[in-house]
Design a protein around this motif. Sequence first.
Motif, mmCIF file in Angstrom:
data_model
loop_
_atom_site.group_PDB
_atom_site.id
_atom_site.type_symbol
_atom_site.label_atom_id
_atom_site.label_comp_id
_atom_site.label_asym_id
_atom_site.label_seq_id
_atom_site.Cartn_x
_atom_site.Cartn_y
_atom_site.Cartn_z
ATOM 1 N N ILE A 76 31.284 6.702 103.144
ATOM 2 C CA ILE A 76 32.603 6.223 102.475
ATOM 3 C C ILE A 76 33.762 5.982 104.281
ATOM 4 O O ILE A 76 34.185 7.059 104.119
ATOM 5 N N GLY A 77 34.145 4.501 104.505
ATOM 6 C CA GLY A 77 35.028 5.087 105.526
ATOM 7 C C GLY A 77 36.323 4.851 105.501
ATOM 8 O O GLY A 77 37.111 5.189 105.788
ATOM 9 N N GLY A 78 36.611 4.169 103.862
ATOM 10 C CA GLY A 78 37.652 4.851 103.345
ATOM 11 C C GLY A 78 38.313 5.875 102.568
ATOM 12 O O GLY A 78 37.338 6.921 102.425
ATOM 13 N N GLY A 79 39.541 5.943 101.947
ATOM 14 C CA GLY A 79 39.680 6.366 100.835
ATOM 15 C C GLY A 79 38.316 6.846 99.808
ATOM 16 O O GLY A 79 37.521 5.762 99.272
ATOM 17 N N LEU A 80 38.373 7.937 98.905
ATOM 18 C CA LEU A 80 37.698 8.708 97.733
ATOM 19 C C LEU A 80 38.880 9.238 96.906
ATOM 20 O O LEU A 80 38.760 9.906 97.177
ATOM 21 N N SER A 81 39.069 8.355 95.482
ATOM 22 C CA SER A 81 39.646 8.462 94.631
ATOM 23 C C SER A 81 38.625 8.912 93.777
ATOM 24 O O SER A 81 38.700 8.214 93.181
ATOM 25 N N CYS A 82 38.947 9.869 92.854
ATOM 26 C CA CYS A 82 38.128 10.488 91.408
ATOM 27 C C CYS A 82 38.544 11.099 91.099
ATOM 28 O O CYS A 82 38.708 12.072 90.404
ATOM 29 N N ALA B 134 37.001 18.766 107.781
ATOM 30 C CA ALA B 134 37.989 18.981 109.166
ATOM 31 C C ALA B 134 39.652 18.392 108.678
ATOM 32 O O ALA B 134 40.490 19.204 109.654
ATOM 33 N N ASP B 135 40.036 18.559 107.993
ATOM 34 C CA ASP B 135 41.462 18.803 107.433
ATOM 35 C C ASP B 135 41.499 19.966 105.993
ATOM 36 O O ASP B 135 40.882 20.904 105.947
ATOM 37 N N LEU B 136 43.059 19.605 105.554
ATOM 38 C CA LEU B 136 43.606 20.503 104.594
ATOM 39 C C LEU B 136 42.179 20.307 103.601
ATOM 40 O O LEU B 136 41.529 19.195 102.752
ATOM 41 N N ALA B 137 42.471 21.087 102.680
ATOM 42 C CA ALA B 137 40.724 21.442 101.768
ATOM 43 C C ALA B 137 41.552 22.594 100.478
ATOM 44 O O ALA B 137 42.107 23.648 100.998
ATOM 45 N N LEU B 138 41.682 21.368 99.343
ATOM 46 C CA LEU B 138 42.755 21.973 98.529
ATOM 47 C C LEU B 138 42.053 22.808 97.162
ATOM 48 O O LEU B 138 40.973 21.568 96.250
ATOM 49 N N PHE B 139 41.256 23.508 96.597
ATOM 50 C CA PHE B 139 41.107 23.760 95.536
ATOM 51 C C PHE B 139 42.055 24.553 94.812
ATOM 52 O O PHE B 139 41.293 25.749 93.973
ATOM 53 N N ARG B 140 43.333 24.528 94.055
ATOM 54 C CA ARG B 140 44.492 24.736 93.603
ATOM 55 C C ARG B 140 43.616 24.720 92.393
ATOM 56 O O ARG B 140 43.925 23.660 91.360
ATOM 57 N N TRP B 141 44.161 25.809 91.456
ATOM 58 C CA TRP B 141 44.328 25.722 90.050
ATOM 59 C C TRP B 141 42.834 25.214 89.770
ATOM 60 O O TRP B 141 42.736 25.112 87.992
ATOM 61 N N THR B 142 41.736 25.257 90.490
ATOM 62 C CA THR B 142 40.361 25.040 90.699
ATOM 63 C C THR B 142 39.583 25.536 89.294
ATOM 64 O O THR B 142 39.653 26.883 89.469
ATOM 65 N N GLU B 143 38.921 25.065 88.396
ATOM 66 C CA GLU B 143 38.010 26.417 87.909
ATOM 67 C C GLU B 143 36.264 26.183 87.764
ATOM 68 O O GLU B 143 35.744 24.605 87.353
ATOM 69 N N MET C 45 40.932 19.507 95.128
ATOM 70 C CA MET C 45 40.304 19.440 94.072
ATOM 71 C C MET C 45 41.315 19.692 92.985
ATOM 72 O O MET C 45 40.499 20.892 92.240
ATOM 73 N N ASP C 46 42.717 19.848 93.386
ATOM 74 C CA ASP C 46 43.656 20.460 92.386
ATOM 75 C C ASP C 46 43.105 20.273 90.930
ATOM 76 O O ASP C 46 42.983 19.282 90.384
ATOM 77 N N ALA D 260 40.352 12.313 100.300
ATOM 78 C CA ALA D 260 39.430 12.092 99.125
ATOM 79 C C ALA D 260 39.945 13.005 97.927
ATOM 80 O O ALA D 260 40.530 14.269 98.481
ATOM 81 N N SER D 261 39.767 12.818 97.097
ATOM 82 C CA SER D 261 40.538 13.366 96.041
ATOM 83 C C SER D 261 39.993 13.585 94.254
ATOM 84 O O SER D 261 39.592 12.404 93.858
ATOM 85 N N PHE D 262 40.170 14.637 93.637
ATOM 86 C CA PHE D 262 39.011 14.901 92.685
ATOM 87 C C PHE D 262 39.782 15.798 91.621
ATOM 88 O O PHE D 262 39.648 16.488 90.675
ATOM 89 N N ASP D 263 41.236 15.965 91.986
ATOM 90 C CA ASP D 263 42.438 16.223 91.118
ATOM 91 C C ASP D 263 42.081 16.064 89.709
ATOM 92 O O ASP D 263 42.133 14.566 89.376
#
Length: 454
Positions: free
Chosen positions: A307-313, A373-382, A356-357, A332-335
């Motif tokens: 996926i060359g572009g962004g991924l928003s889920c 390779a960059d910031l990885a966020l798993f805040r408040w993830t269950e 994945m907040d 990539a966002s799975f918020d």
Amino acid sequence: MLWPVPRTPTGEKPLRVMPWWLVLVGLLAAGLLGWLVLDWLLGEADRAAQPDTRATLRIDAIRTGLTVVAGTGGGLALLLAARRQWISERAQRHQEAVAAQEQAHRDRAQAHVEAVAEAGQRHQDRQAEAAEHDAAERRLTELYTRAVELLGNDKAAVRLGGLHALERLGQDNPAQRPTIVAVLCAYLRMPPADADAGEAEVRRTAQRMLTRHLRADDDAFWPGVTLDLTGAHLDGFDAAGCTLVDADLTGAVCAGTTSLAGATVRGRLSLGATFADLICDDLRGDAEIVLDDARIAGRLSFDRAEIGGGLSCRHATVARAYFRGTTVGRTASFDGTRFTRSATFREAVFLSGLSMDHAAVGGYAGFRQARFADLALFRWTEFGGQTWFERARFDGAANFGRARFHDLATFDGATFARPPLVDQARAAAAGPHVWPEGTTVARLDDDWLLLTDP
């Protein structure tokens, strides 16, 4: 346009006629000169002492005077002959110049006539082309109108005939393809008739027509068309191997398996729809893929996709998600997304940030050998089931603040470019957890452990 012919060539003065009196003056001057010479010579002869000598000298004087008169007259005649020759040559040059000007005039007149004729022919050609174009447009309009009318028929077989008529029209007329694709998409956006087997076949045929013309390796490929399937009702939509540009399925209801496996995507791919299963394995392209608010009752698979572009889920609901070996070039966002059963990101590569907040994974969550390779966020993830970050690689900052691990969690062999943040994260007290080096773990109560930063 005709041009006047000048009487004299450019640069030459008009020829003037010699007056008659000038010839008379010349003759009188010649006679006067001869008389003066004769008088002078006779005077010299009369000075001779001997009569015989004097007579001889007078004869010679008369002969010389006549010679002078004859020579002068001859000179005058020579001058007149030279003038006649000059006049003749000038007349010849004048005739040649006039002839050249007349020829140039004829050439210009001929060119003008030819230009007028050519302009007239072009005008006739344009009129003929316009008439032919109008006739072709009228024929296309009639065919298009007839095909659309067939789509509105009550009988499924007639509607199928209308679909094939539209497809044939688009195949023969490339300029009409975007319009025909728009009509097919509009038909699929219409609510289907309940319990109508014939209508189901018509809709599946329309789907196959769309995807058949979106495969670049097929002779029937229609480049440059877009799909607007917002709110459409699809059944087993198979776009595997297709080239999709700005395809929009927002709000669509997709029964059966929807396949975009091996597809090439450009622009924006909007998939915020309801799916039974969505398969996007080996997908390629630089499109931004949007799955916001999607509802996937079964399987969502992006295995080996690039996926060359962004991924928003964001805020999607997915039963089982598979992103094994997937590469995402941008954020990539799975918020807020809920994975009700499992989510697998084994060997996935996120070249930009991953968020994945507030996400929730009901069962297994696997990030084995994944690379961030960059910031990885798993805040408040269950994390409801076992969570594996075994041999994962974090090249940027990682934040697990206030995350909850309800089952086994392991970071065995994981590498971090900087210490991860785990402040106020909680984990089930049971289970042999493996935490990142330096993580402080304290028992909160009989059921929970509290993780804090060093």
